[in-house]
Write a protein that holds these residues in place. Structure first.
Motif, PDB file in Angstrom:
ATOM      1  N   ASP A  97       0.826  -1.208   0.000  1.00  0.00           N
ATOM      2  CA  ASP A  97       0.000   0.000   0.000  1.00  0.00           C
ATOM      3  C   ASP A  97       0.863   1.262   0.000  1.00  0.00           C
ATOM      4  N   ALA A  98       1.971   1.228   0.743  1.00  0.00           N
ATOM      5  CA  ALA A  98       2.844   2.403   0.825  1.00  0.00           C
ATOM      6  C   ALA A  98       3.651   2.608  -0.446  1.00  0.00           C
ATOM      7  N   SER A  99       3.883   1.545  -1.200  1.00  0.00           N
ATOM      8  CA  SER A  99       4.745   1.633  -2.385  1.00  0.00           C
ATOM      9  C   SER A  99       3.986   1.995  -3.652  1.00  0.00           C
ATOM     10  N   ARG A 100       2.682   1.812  -3.666  1.00  0.00           N
ATOM     11  CA  ARG A 100       1.936   2.013  -4.914  1.00  0.00           C
ATOM     12  C   ARG A 100       2.218   3.397  -5.490  1.00  0.00           C
ATOM     13  N   PRO A 101       2.369   3.483  -6.828  1.00  0.00           N
ATOM     14  CA  PRO A 101       2.366   2.375  -7.796  1.00  0.00           C
ATOM     15  C   PRO A 101       3.772   1.897  -8.164  1.00  0.00           C
ATOM     16  N   ALA A 102       4.722   2.102  -7.287  1.00  0.00           N
ATOM     17  CA  ALA A 102       6.110   1.721  -7.588  1.00  0.00           C
ATOM     18  C   ALA A 102       6.293   0.207  -7.540  1.00  0.00           C
ATOM     19  N   ARG A 103       7.368  -0.251  -8.151  1.00  0.00           N
ATOM     20  CA  ARG A 103       7.757  -1.658  -8.018  1.00  0.00           C
ATOM     21  C   ARG A 103       8.073  -1.938  -6.556  1.00  0.00           C
ATOM     22  N   THR A 104       7.566  -3.048  -6.055  1.00  0.00           N
ATOM     23  CA  THR A 104       7.599  -3.344  -4.622  1.00  0.00           C
ATOM     24  C   THR A 104       8.475  -4.560  -4.368  1.00  0.00           C
ATOM     25  N   HIS A 105       9.408  -4.418  -3.426  1.00  0.00           N
ATOM     26  CA  HIS A 105      10.361  -5.491  -3.154  1.00  0.00           C
ATOM     27  C   HIS A 105      10.496  -5.704  -1.653  1.00  0.00           C
ATOM     28  N   ILE A 106      10.466  -6.971  -1.238  1.00  0.00           N
ATOM     29  CA  ILE A 106      10.592  -7.345   0.167  1.00  0.00           C
ATOM     30  C   ILE A 106      12.026  -7.786   0.426  1.00  0.00           C
ATOM     31  N   SER A 107      12.684  -7.131   1.362  1.00  0.00           N
ATOM     32  CA  SER A 107      14.052  -7.503   1.700  1.00  0.00           C
ATOM     33  C   SER A 107      14.071  -8.718   2.621  1.00  0.00           C
ATOM     34  N   HIS A 108      15.048  -9.604   2.394  1.00  0.00           N
ATOM     35  CA  HIS A 108      15.285 -10.815   3.201  1.00  0.00           C
ATOM     36  C   HIS A 108      13.977 -11.442   3.710  1.00  0.00           C
ATOM     37  N   LEU A 109      13.222 -11.958   2.775  1.00  0.00           N
ATOM     38  CA  LEU A 109      11.928 -12.583   3.086  1.00  0.00           C
ATOM     39  C   LEU A 109      12.125 -13.733   4.072  1.00  0.00           C
ATOM     40  N   ALA A 137       5.358 -21.842   4.411  1.00  0.00           N
ATOM     41  CA  ALA A 137       5.947 -21.124   3.290  1.00  0.00           C
ATOM     42  C   ALA A 137       5.000 -21.075   2.103  1.00  0.00           C
ATOM     43  N   GLU A 138       4.329 -22.179   1.826  1.00  0.00           N
ATOM     44  CA  GLU A 138       3.399 -22.224   0.697  1.00  0.00           C
ATOM     45  C   GLU A 138       2.269 -21.220   0.883  1.00  0.00           C
ATOM     46  N   ARG A 139       1.773 -21.083   2.112  1.00  0.00           N
ATOM     47  CA  ARG A 139       0.696 -20.117   2.354  1.00  0.00           C
ATOM     48  C   ARG A 139       1.170 -18.696   2.102  1.00  0.00           C
ATOM     49  N   LEU A 140       2.397 -18.389   2.532  1.00  0.00           N
ATOM     50  CA  LEU A 140       2.922 -17.047   2.305  1.00  0.00           C
ATOM     51  C   LEU A 140       3.161 -16.799   0.822  1.00  0.00           C
ATOM     52  N   LEU A 141       3.733 -17.769   0.124  1.00  0.00           N
ATOM     53  CA  LEU A 141       3.984 -17.599  -1.312  1.00  0.00           C
ATOM     54  C   LEU A 141       2.686 -17.450  -2.087  1.00  0.00           C
ATOM     55  N   ALA A 142       1.648 -18.169  -1.664  1.00  0.00           N
ATOM     56  CA  ALA A 142       0.345 -18.029  -2.320  1.00  0.00           C
ATOM     57  C   ALA A 142      -0.212 -16.621  -2.127  1.00  0.00           C
ATOM     58  N   GLU A 143      -0.001 -16.064  -0.942  1.00  0.00           N
ATOM     59  CA  GLU A 143      -0.445 -14.692  -0.680  1.00  0.00           C
ATOM     60  C   GLU A 143       0.313 -13.707  -1.579  1.00  0.00           C
ATOM     61  N   LEU A 144       1.611 -13.887  -1.734  1.00  0.00           N
ATOM     62  CA  LEU A 144       2.377 -13.010  -2.623  1.00  0.00           C
ATOM     63  C   LEU A 144       1.890 -13.121  -4.054  1.00  0.00           C
ATOM     64  N   GLN A 145       1.560 -14.331  -4.492  1.00  0.00           N
ATOM     65  CA  GLN A 145       1.078 -14.514  -5.852  1.00  0.00           C
ATOM     66  C   GLN A 145      -0.279 -13.854  -6.055  1.00  0.00           C
ATOM     67  N   ARG A 146      -1.128 -13.870  -5.027  1.00  0.00           N
ATOM     68  CA  ARG A 146      -2.420 -13.183  -5.147  1.00  0.00           C
ATOM     69  C   ARG A 146      -2.214 -11.694  -5.377  1.00  0.00           C
ATOM     70  N   HIS A 147      -1.229 -11.113  -4.732  1.00  0.00           N
ATOM     71  CA  HIS A 147      -0.932  -9.697  -4.971  1.00  0.00           C
ATOM     72  C   HIS A 147      -0.462  -9.487  -6.409  1.00  0.00           C
ATOM     73  N   ASP A 181      -1.203 -11.326  -8.998  1.00  0.00           N
ATOM     74  CA  ASP A 181      -2.361 -11.523  -9.866  1.00  0.00           C
ATOM     75  C   ASP A 181      -3.256 -10.292  -9.887  1.00  0.00           C
ATOM     76  N   ALA A 182      -3.204  -9.513  -8.813  1.00  0.00           N
ATOM     77  CA  ALA A 182      -3.989  -8.280  -8.743  1.00  0.00           C
ATOM     78  C   ALA A 182      -3.250  -7.094  -9.360  1.00  0.00           C
ATOM     79  N   GLY A 183      -2.080  -7.345  -9.940  1.00  0.00           N
ATOM     80  CA  GLY A 183      -1.367  -6.302 -10.657  1.00  0.00           C
ATOM     81  C   GLY A 183      -0.236  -5.643  -9.905  1.00  0.00           C
ATOM     82  N   VAL A 184       0.136  -6.173  -8.734  1.00  0.00           N
ATOM     83  CA  VAL A 184       1.228  -5.585  -7.961  1.00  0.00           C
ATOM     84  C   VAL A 184       2.565  -6.157  -8.442  1.00  0.00           C
ATOM     85  N   PRO A 185       3.513  -5.323  -8.880  1.00  0.00           N
ATOM     86  CA  PRO A 185       4.849  -5.823  -9.280  1.00  0.00           C
ATOM     87  C   PRO A 185       5.665  -6.140  -8.035  1.00  0.00           C
ATOM     88  N   LEU A 186       5.584  -7.370  -7.560  1.00  0.00           N
ATOM     89  CA  LEU A 186       6.094  -7.738  -6.248  1.00  0.00           C
ATOM     90  C   LEU A 186       7.181  -8.792  -6.352  1.00  0.00           C
TER      91      LEU A 186
END
Length: 522
Positions: free
Chosen positions: A245-257, A268-278, A280-285
């Motif tokens: 939310d704070a990065s929109r609309p910039a490319r968004t990167h998570i350090s040391h996940l 891990a699979e649940r977290l990765l699925a959550e990242l993929q949902r973002h 799929d919604a158009g977030v460059p993550l």
């Protein structure tokens, strides 16, 4: 010249291979470099192919079958079927290349490092507060032994804007100054914004403050990186949503996940699925991670917020000592106890909190009380191996060390070697092509680098030659400063920079985000 490995070693012993000796000046690119009979792993994930590679100046001139006549004047290196890949790009590095050598990174195949992490910008002087344009100017006059890029630290910008560390609601004028400073940084060549929301002063910044900066990052087509507000099992998804939310609309990167306290691949699979949902919604993550189960940061991370700066720690001890002691005991119990904290700096470096407590005859909580939240850095063993291994294999997660030349954590000397050794070779969890992509092409795309990270004709000649079966990460928690093994030749901008275990040339450059690629202000 045409030297075999044996001839080169003999020349070193005889003192005739003078180019192998470390030196401080910048090396010029040789007339040419022909690396013959290699498995080209190009950083895109494409299947390896056998070829020769010709370098002229600082550029890869040709890939294919190349005769010695076509490479007249070039030094010839016999690849012998070894892998030739782009040099690794470490997205998250600490330290300051103005004052430190990154030979430890060269030794593990890295040719580019990105500093300015976790909300702290690099500084040009010992006492300067992270003025990125001044640092870039100083860096441009310097001769680093590795390519260097930076992001701009939110905490440093905040202080330059005159915002007190404990301020939670900056004035409109302060926010305008903060945004203007970031805009100047990005215009000067910073690759993006880094936040450290678990640290002072980032922990006091609200989403609205960060969002004002995200819009500036987006205008420059830069990247917003973050050490999240929390990496705890019960809070990490919320922290990721805040960062998005704070990065929109910039490319968004998570350090040391990572997921602190979480367990198992299913988490891990649940977290990765959550990242993929973002996504799929158009977030460059995207994200990065390192192949170790211990983090490395200040011991302040175990203290409650009310005991951290800008609060007066002496007053906290005088008025709330018992409450703080209890809070530390609770926190450390949740973080796997005093055996899971290994000091990396200060008088107790190399010892666990439990060992220090035993040696001093004090309770471990009292050791922490005496040290205080600014009492040094430590490795914190708070991650689950199976969970972290699954996160690292995700195609959107790059490999990055979060290390430094002087930090007492093996990741600063071993990350890329351990990644190849453990994940591509020992367990074959990824192919060598994917292992290289996640250390080269993927981080280059995250930064927006177009001329590095992929081995192709016309790209800059940042290269690493190695036999994956011989790669070893030798650094460990007892001796974190041992160089990696198995990376036989590392080329930076066309110049051999590390060879046969030695730094042999200084050819790094300052890399700037290209201002011409920035989107116009709206």
């Amino acid at each position: 010249m045409h030297w075999s490995r044996r001839e080169f070693l003999a020349a070193m012993a005889a003192g005739t291979a003078t180019a192998c000796l470390p030196f401080a000046g910048r090396a010029e690119a040789p007339p040419g470099l022909l690396i013959r009979d290699v498995r080209v792993v190009d950083g895109t994930g494409a299947a390896a192919r056998t070829a020769d590679v010709l370098v002229r100046g600082d550029t890869v001139q040709r890939i294919g079958r190349i005769s010695a006549r076509s490479a007249r004047g070039a030094r010839i290196v016999e690849g012998g079927g070894r892998v030739l890949a782009p040099g690794f790009i470490d997205l998250h590095v600490h330290g300051n290349p103005l004052r430190q050598s990154y030979a430890s990174h060269l030794a593990m195949g890295a040719t580019t490092v990105v500093v300015g992490q976790d909300g702290s910008s690099p500084s040009a002087g010992e006492d300067e507060a992270g003025d990125v344009p001044a640092w870039l100017d100083a860096m441009a006059r310097h001769a680093p032994d590795i390519n260097v890029a930076t992001t701009s630290g939110h905490g440093s910008l905040r202080r330059l804007a005159g915002i007190d560390d404990g301020t939670r609601d900056p004035s409109p004028a302060q926010l305008e100054r903060l945004a203007a400073l970031l805009d100047a940084d990005l215009g000067a060549g910073s690759f993006g914004l880094s936040t450290g929301l678990e640290y002072v002063p980032g922990r006091y910044a609200a989403t609205a403050e960060l969002a004002a900066l995200g819009r500036v990052v987006a205008r420059h087509d830069a990247v917003a990186m973050s050490h999240l507000r929390s990496e705890d099992d019960d809070a990490v998804e919320d922290a990721i949503r805040e960062h998005i939310d704070a990065s929109r609309p910039a490319r968004t990167h998570i350090s040391h996940l990572k997921v602190v306290y979480g367990k198992g691949e299913a988490r891990a699979e649940r977290l990765l699925a959550e990242l993929q949902r973002h996504r799929d919604a158009g977030v460059p993550l995207t994200a990065d991670a390192y192949p170790y189960s211990a983090s490395y940061t200040g011991i302040g991370i175990v203290f409650p917020e009310w005991a951290l700066p800008p609060n007066d720690y002496a007053r906290v001890l005088a008025t709330r000592r018992d409450e703080l002691r209890h809070a530390l005991e609770q926190r450390m119990t949740r973080r796997n106890g005093p055996d899971a904290l290994l000091f990396g700096t200060g008088p107790h470096a190399g010892k666990t909190l439990a060992q220090v407590a035993e040696a001093t005859g004090e309770a471990y909580a009292d050791v922490l009380l005496a040290l205080g939240p600014r009492g040094g850095n430590a490795a914190h063993f708070v991650m689950d191996d199976a969970l972290q291994a699954r996160l690292m294999q995700d195609p959107f997660v790059a490999i990055a060390s979060d290390g430094s030349p002087e930090g007492r954590h093996p990741r600063g000397h071993g990350t890329f070697a351990k990644w190849i050794e453990d994940f591509a070779m020992r367990d074959a969890r990824v192919s060598i092509e994917e292992a290289v992509r996640k250390a080269t092409g993927l981080p280059a795309s995250i930064l927006g680098l177009t001329d590095r990270g992929v081995l192709r004709e016309g790209a800059k000649a940042d290269l690493v030659l190695f036999d994956p079966a011989r790669v070893r990460a030798r650094a460990d928690y007892v001796d974190p400063f041992q160089h990696a093994e198995g990376f036989d030749l590392v080329v930076v901008n066309g110049v051999p920079a590390f060879e046969l275990g030695e730094r042999v040339g200084v050819a790094g450059r300052l890399l700037r985000h290209r201002a011409e690629d920035a989107r116009p202000s709206t």
